[in-house]
Design a protein around this motif. Structure first.
Motif, PDB file in Angstrom:
ATOM      1  N   ARG A  35       0.828  -1.209   0.000  1.00 39.64           N
ATOM      2  CA  ARG A  35       0.000   0.000   0.000  1.00 39.64           C
ATOM      3  C   ARG A  35       0.866   1.265   0.000  1.00 39.64           C
ATOM      4  O   ARG A  35       0.626   2.208  -0.744  1.00 39.64           O
ATOM      5  CB  ARG A  35      -0.939  -0.030   1.207  1.00 39.64           C
ATOM      6  CG  ARG A  35      -1.993   1.037   1.236  1.00 39.64           C
ATOM      7  CD  ARG A  35      -2.987   0.828   2.375  1.00 39.64           C
ATOM      8  NE  ARG A  35      -2.359   0.559   3.670  1.00 39.64           N
ATOM      9  CZ  ARG A  35      -2.323  -0.654   4.265  1.00 39.64           C
ATOM     10  NH1 ARG A  35      -2.882  -1.704   3.708  1.00 39.64           N
ATOM     11  NH2 ARG A  35      -1.729  -0.794   5.430  1.00 39.64           N
ATOM     12  N   THR A  37       4.000   1.592  -1.055  1.00 44.30           N
ATOM     13  CA  THR A  37       4.685   1.714  -2.345  1.00 44.30           C
ATOM     14  C   THR A  37       3.752   2.323  -3.381  1.00 44.30           C
ATOM     15  O   THR A  37       4.124   3.256  -4.097  1.00 44.30           O
ATOM     16  CB  THR A  37       5.193   0.339  -2.820  1.00 44.30           C
ATOM     17  OG1 THR A  37       6.112  -0.179  -1.847  1.00 44.30           O
ATOM     18  CG2 THR A  37       5.889   0.444  -4.168  1.00 44.30           C
ATOM     19  N   ARG A  38       2.531   1.821  -3.446  1.00 42.48           N
ATOM     20  CA  ARG A  38       1.553   2.351  -4.400  1.00 42.48           C
ATOM     21  C   ARG A  38       1.261   3.821  -4.108  1.00 42.48           C
ATOM     22  O   ARG A  38       1.251   4.657  -5.017  1.00 42.48           O
ATOM     23  CB  ARG A  38       0.270   1.520  -4.355  1.00 42.48           C
ATOM     24  CG  ARG A  38      -0.798   2.027  -5.320  1.00 42.48           C
ATOM     25  CD  ARG A  38      -2.062   1.211  -5.244  1.00 42.48           C
ATOM     26  NE  ARG A  38      -2.667   1.199  -3.925  1.00 42.48           N
ATOM     27  CZ  ARG A  38      -3.375   2.193  -3.401  1.00 42.48           C
ATOM     28  NH1 ARG A  38      -3.539   3.321  -4.065  1.00 42.48           N
ATOM     29  NH2 ARG A  38      -3.910   2.080  -2.199  1.00 42.48           N
ATOM     30  N   ASN A  39       1.026   4.141  -2.845  1.00 43.30           N
ATOM     31  CA  ASN A  39       0.735   5.535  -2.473  1.00 43.30           C
ATOM     32  C   ASN A  39       1.912   6.457  -2.757  1.00 43.30           C
ATOM     33  O   ASN A  39       1.720   7.595  -3.202  1.00 43.30           O
ATOM     34  CB  ASN A  39       0.336   5.624  -1.004  1.00 43.30           C
ATOM     35  CG  ASN A  39      -1.053   5.104  -0.751  1.00 43.30           C
ATOM     36  OD1 ASN A  39      -1.921   5.149  -1.622  1.00 43.30           O
ATOM     37  ND2 ASN A  39      -1.287   4.579   0.444  1.00 43.30           N
ATOM     38  N   LEU A  43      -0.374   6.411  -7.265  1.00 43.27           N
ATOM     39  CA  LEU A  43      -1.260   5.649  -8.144  1.00 43.27           C
ATOM     40  C   LEU A  43      -2.440   5.075  -7.383  1.00 43.27           C
ATOM     41  O   LEU A  43      -2.292   4.654  -6.222  1.00 43.27           O
ATOM     42  CB  LEU A  43      -0.485   4.503  -8.803  1.00 43.27           C
ATOM     43  CG  LEU A  43       0.708   4.891  -9.682  1.00 43.27           C
ATOM     44  CD1 LEU A  43       1.474   3.647 -10.116  1.00 43.27           C
ATOM     45  CD2 LEU A  43       0.247   5.684 -10.888  1.00 43.27           C
ATOM     46  N   SER A  44      -3.584   5.023  -8.034  1.00 42.53           N
ATOM     47  CA  SER A  44      -4.734   4.316  -7.469  1.00 42.53           C
ATOM     48  C   SER A  44      -4.476   2.817  -7.591  1.00 42.53           C
ATOM     49  O   SER A  44      -3.548   2.389  -8.299  1.00 42.53           O
ATOM     50  CB  SER A  44      -6.009   4.680  -8.239  1.00 42.53           C
ATOM     51  OG  SER A  44      -5.965   4.124  -9.544  1.00 42.53           O
ATOM     52  N   GLN A  45      -5.305   2.026  -6.953  1.00 40.50           N
ATOM     53  CA  GLN A  45      -5.154   0.574  -7.083  1.00 40.50           C
ATOM     54  C   GLN A  45      -5.306   0.142  -8.536  1.00 40.50           C
ATOM     55  O   GLN A  45      -4.536  -0.684  -9.027  1.00 40.50           O
ATOM     56  CB  GLN A  45      -6.166  -0.157  -6.200  1.00 40.50           C
ATOM     57  CG  GLN A  45      -5.850  -0.084  -4.735  1.00 40.50           C
ATOM     58  CD  GLN A  45      -6.876  -0.798  -3.883  1.00 40.50           C
ATOM     59  OE1 GLN A  45      -8.036  -0.952  -4.260  1.00 40.50           O
ATOM     60  NE2 GLN A  45      -6.457  -1.216  -2.708  1.00 40.50           N
ATOM     61  N   PHE A  48      -2.129   1.261 -10.519  1.00 42.69           N
ATOM     62  CA  PHE A  48      -0.973   0.432 -10.164  1.00 42.69           C
ATOM     63  C   PHE A  48      -1.109  -0.956 -10.785  1.00 42.69           C
ATOM     64  O   PHE A  48      -0.171  -1.477 -11.394  1.00 42.69           O
ATOM     65  CB  PHE A  48      -0.862   0.328  -8.643  1.00 42.69           C
ATOM     66  CG  PHE A  48       0.366  -0.383  -8.150  1.00 42.69           C
ATOM     67  CD1 PHE A  48       1.506   0.318  -7.814  1.00 42.69           C
ATOM     68  CD2 PHE A  48       0.379  -1.761  -7.994  1.00 42.69           C
ATOM     69  CE1 PHE A  48       2.648  -0.336  -7.343  1.00 42.69           C
ATOM     70  CE2 PHE A  48       1.497  -2.431  -7.521  1.00 42.69           C
ATOM     71  CZ  PHE A  48       2.642  -1.711  -7.198  1.00 42.69           C
ATOM     72  N   LEU A  59      -4.378  -7.353  -5.878  1.00 46.84           N
ATOM     73  CA  LEU A  59      -3.762  -6.206  -5.210  1.00 46.84           C
ATOM     74  C   LEU A  59      -4.603  -5.768  -4.018  1.00 46.84           C
ATOM     75  O   LEU A  59      -4.079  -5.527  -2.931  1.00 46.84           O
ATOM     76  CB  LEU A  59      -3.586  -5.049  -6.203  1.00 46.84           C
ATOM     77  CG  LEU A  59      -2.977  -3.771  -5.640  1.00 46.84           C
ATOM     78  CD1 LEU A  59      -1.542  -4.015  -5.169  1.00 46.84           C
ATOM     79  CD2 LEU A  59      -3.036  -2.661  -6.676  1.00 46.84           C
ATOM     80  N   GLU A  63      -3.400  -5.656  -0.168  1.00 44.89           N
ATOM     81  CA  GLU A  63      -3.373  -4.395   0.581  1.00 44.89           C
ATOM     82  C   GLU A  63      -4.279  -4.418   1.802  1.00 44.89           C
ATOM     83  O   GLU A  63      -3.994  -3.759   2.795  1.00 44.89           O
ATOM     84  CB  GLU A  63      -3.778  -3.228  -0.326  1.00 44.89           C
ATOM     85  CG  GLU A  63      -2.691  -2.802  -1.274  1.00 44.89           C
ATOM     86  CD  GLU A  63      -2.978  -1.466  -1.921  1.00 44.89           C
ATOM     87  OE1 GLU A  63      -3.931  -0.771  -1.523  1.00 44.89           O
ATOM     88  OE2 GLU A  63      -2.220  -1.105  -2.843  1.00 44.89           O
ATOM     89  N   VAL A  77       7.288  -5.816  -5.719  1.00 48.47           N
ATOM     90  CA  VAL A  77       6.863  -4.494  -5.246  1.00 48.47           C
ATOM     91  C   VAL A  77       8.065  -3.674  -4.789  1.00 48.47           C
ATOM     92  O   VAL A  77       8.127  -2.462  -5.030  1.00 48.47           O
ATOM     93  CB  VAL A  77       5.802  -4.625  -4.131  1.00 48.47           C
ATOM     94  CG1 VAL A  77       5.552  -3.293  -3.446  1.00 48.47           C
ATOM     95  CG2 VAL A  77       4.505  -5.182  -4.699  1.00 48.47           C
TER      96      VAL A  77
END
Length: 92
Positions: A35, A37-39, A43-45, A48, A59, A63, A77
């Motif tokens: 979560r 890393t994505r944030n 990026l949104s889910q 990503f 994903l 998360e 990731v």
């Protein structure tokens, strides 16, 4: 029946608190890494998942710690976090 070792007992003063097993703690730590890393990439889910070719449902499960991300996914990731553009080009 297999019993998991509890590493963090529930708080008896909190009716909503639950005991945490070793697996539960690991699952939560992996969920946080994914979560974060994505944030950090902004990026949104859906973005990503599309950019890095991960099924969006998978994903979300990772998360939200509904499923534990396997070792290879955690490594992937981590590489994404360090080299997002290179990974995106490699999987395009």
């Amino acid at each position: 029946m297999k019993r998991e070792h509890i590493i963090l007992p529930a708080d008896p003063a909190d009716s909503k608190d639950r005991a945490v097993s070793i697996e539960g703690m690991e699952r939560g730590q992996r969920a946080r890494l994914i979560r974060k890393t994505r944030n950090d990439l902004g990026l949104s889910q859906v973005e990503f998942a599309s950019r890095f070719r991960v099924p969006v449902g998978t994903l979300r499960d990772w998360e939200q710690a509904r499923a534990m991300a396997p070792d290879f996914a955690v490594a992937y990731v981590r590489v994404i976090g360090r080299h997002p553009d290179m990974v995106a080009q490699a999987v395009a």
